[in-house]
Design a protein around this motif. Structure first.
Motif, mmCIF file in Angstrom:
data_model
loop_
_atom_site.group_PDB
_atom_site.id
_atom_site.type_symbol
_atom_site.label_atom_id
_atom_site.label_comp_id
_atom_site.label_asym_id
_atom_site.label_seq_id
_atom_site.Cartn_x
_atom_site.Cartn_y
_atom_site.Cartn_z
ATOM 1 N N GLU A 99 0.806 -1.217 0.000
ATOM 2 C CA GLU A 99 0.000 0.000 0.000
ATOM 3 C C GLU A 99 0.841 1.271 0.000
ATOM 4 O O GLU A 99 0.312 2.363 -0.207
ATOM 5 C CB GLU A 99 -0.938 0.016 1.211
ATOM 6 C CG GLU A 99 -2.029 -1.031 1.169
ATOM 7 C CD GLU A 99 -1.623 -2.341 1.848
ATOM 8 O OE1 GLU A 99 -2.522 -3.115 2.220
ATOM 9 O OE2 GLU A 99 -0.400 -2.594 2.009
ATOM 10 N N CYS A 152 1.216 6.369 -6.485
ATOM 11 C CA CYS A 152 -0.078 6.346 -7.157
ATOM 12 C C CYS A 152 0.027 5.669 -8.520
ATOM 13 O O CYS A 152 1.041 5.755 -9.211
ATOM 14 C CB CYS A 152 -0.606 7.767 -7.324
ATOM 15 S SG CYS A 152 0.578 8.945 -8.007
ATOM 16 N N GLU A 194 -5.739 5.310 -10.635
ATOM 17 C CA GLU A 194 -6.458 5.456 -9.376
ATOM 18 C C GLU A 194 -7.070 6.847 -9.303
ATOM 19 O O GLU A 194 -6.456 7.828 -9.731
ATOM 20 C CB GLU A 194 -5.506 5.329 -8.184
ATOM 21 C CG GLU A 194 -5.022 3.953 -7.870
ATOM 22 C CD GLU A 194 -4.064 3.957 -6.676
ATOM 23 O OE1 GLU A 194 -4.515 3.645 -5.559
ATOM 24 O OE2 GLU A 194 -2.872 4.251 -6.887
ATOM 25 N N VAL A 195 -8.236 6.935 -8.719
ATOM 26 C CA VAL A 195 -8.797 8.238 -8.345
ATOM 27 C C VAL A 195 -7.907 8.800 -7.228
ATOM 28 O O VAL A 195 -7.502 8.070 -6.326
ATOM 29 C CB VAL A 195 -10.253 8.076 -7.870
ATOM 30 C CG1 VAL A 195 -10.804 9.392 -7.321
ATOM 31 C CG2 VAL A 195 -11.123 7.539 -9.007
ATOM 32 N N GLU A 223 -8.340 10.650 -4.562
ATOM 33 C CA GLU A 223 -8.786 10.455 -3.182
ATOM 34 C C GLU A 223 -8.661 8.990 -2.763
ATOM 35 O O GLU A 223 -8.341 8.706 -1.603
ATOM 36 C CB GLU A 223 -10.220 10.957 -3.003
ATOM 37 C CG GLU A 223 -10.377 12.452 -3.180
ATOM 38 C CD GLU A 223 -9.632 13.270 -2.121
ATOM 39 O OE1 GLU A 223 -9.479 12.786 -0.978
ATOM 40 O OE2 GLU A 223 -9.215 14.397 -2.439
ATOM 41 N N ASP A 224 -8.897 8.071 -3.689
ATOM 42 C CA ASP A 224 -8.721 6.645 -3.374
ATOM 43 C C ASP A 224 -7.251 6.335 -3.096
ATOM 44 O O ASP A 224 -6.921 5.547 -2.206
ATOM 45 C CB ASP A 224 -9.219 5.771 -4.522
ATOM 46 C CG ASP A 224 -10.728 5.837 -4.712
ATOM 47 O OD1 ASP A 224 -11.421 6.332 -3.791
ATOM 48 O OD2 ASP A 224 -11.211 5.413 -5.774
ATOM 49 N N SER A 257 -6.307 7.451 0.412
ATOM 50 C CA SER A 257 -6.819 6.504 1.410
ATOM 51 C C SER A 257 -5.967 5.241 1.443
ATOM 52 O O SER A 257 -5.656 4.713 2.525
ATOM 53 C CB SER A 257 -8.281 6.148 1.103
ATOM 54 O OG SER A 257 -9.099 7.286 1.229
ATOM 55 N N ARG A 258 -5.596 4.742 0.278
ATOM 56 C CA ARG A 258 -4.755 3.538 0.207
ATOM 57 C C ARG A 258 -3.384 3.797 0.842
ATOM 58 O O ARG A 258 -2.861 2.982 1.605
ATOM 59 C CB ARG A 258 -4.609 3.108 -1.251
ATOM 60 C CG ARG A 258 -3.884 1.788 -1.444
ATOM 61 C CD ARG A 258 -2.479 1.955 -1.937
ATOM 62 N NE ARG A 258 -2.406 2.502 -3.274
ATOM 63 C CZ ARG A 258 -1.286 2.943 -3.812
ATOM 64 N NH1 ARG A 258 -0.151 2.944 -3.124
ATOM 65 N NH2 ARG A 258 -1.260 3.423 -5.042
ATOM 66 N N SER A 270 -0.357 12.062 1.356
ATOM 67 C CA SER A 270 -1.364 11.452 2.228
ATOM 68 C C SER A 270 -1.041 11.724 3.694
ATOM 69 O O SER A 270 -1.936 12.024 4.495
ATOM 70 C CB SER A 270 -1.460 9.949 1.967
ATOM 71 O OG SER A 270 -2.469 9.363 2.760
#
Length: 199
Positions: free
Chosen positions: A82, A86, A114-115, A117-118, A121-122, A148
């Motif tokens: 994780e 990105c 990936e979006v 915001e996703d 979060s990841r 993040s």
């Protein structure tokens, strides 16, 4: 929510694509000669920090940076998927430009990406997974992962970590009501809490 424990963060050393401002994403670009020197310099700072655990992105530019830190700290490296940068889909390898900010602000999504915001979060899940290890923990990852950290620590006064930069992050505690970050490779960076409400 970012786990409230002190930790260290190192952005990987420079690659040729960093130098040429190409979007790397998850393409596995190795460190260049400058990046190797940055990783060695970061390791010398890490040597005196009492690090007990190192958690790294599996991409080679981060792992090679972590390997130098591991040699200095005398502990093992745990790979955390994780913590990868990105996924920019079809635009990986593209020169930087307005499209990148459009992606961050949700106005554009490259095919297969990936979006934004996703991704944040990841990346937060990856940092929190790393912070479950015995501390002090060193997280070795990417510029995007540091976005993040900044978001979830509610810090908005520093835009990014430089290649090879060692950062110390301390959670609220005592008289301090917000996270504090300090660049150990240079002067302390005064940070203030973000006015935006973030989770």
């Amino acid at each position: 929510m970012l786990k409230e424990v002190p930790f260290y963060f190192v952005r990987h050393g420079e690659t040729d694509w960093n130098l040429n401002r190409k979007a790397q994403g998850q393409i596995d670009i190795p460190l260049n000669a400058t990046g190797i020197e940055q990783a060695r310099a970061a390791a010398e700072i890490v040597r005196g920090l009492g690090i007990r655990s190192i958690c790294s992105s599996p991409l080679s530019r981060a792992y090679e940076t972590a390997r130098h830190a591991c040699d200095a700290a005398g502990c093992t490296i745990t790979l955390v998927d994780e913590l990868m940068e990105c996924n920019l889909g079809a635009d990986e390898g593209r020169d930087g430009g307005d499209w990148f900010m459009d992606w961050r602000e949700g106005r554009y999504l490259p095919d297969g990406a990936e979006v934004y915001e996703d991704f944040l979060s990841r990346a937060l899940r990856g940092v929190n997974k790393a912070l479950e290890a015995e501390g002090p923990v060193l997280v070795v990852a990417h510029g995007g992962v540091f976005w993040s950290v900044l978001r979830h620590a509610r810090i908005d006064s520093i835009p990014y970590a430089m290649n090879g930069q060692v950062m110390r992050l301390d959670p609220p505690g005592g008289e301090r009501t917000h996270w504090h970050a300090e660049a150990l490779t240079g002067a302390a960076i005064p940070l203030r809490p973000s006015s935006e409400t973030r989770s």
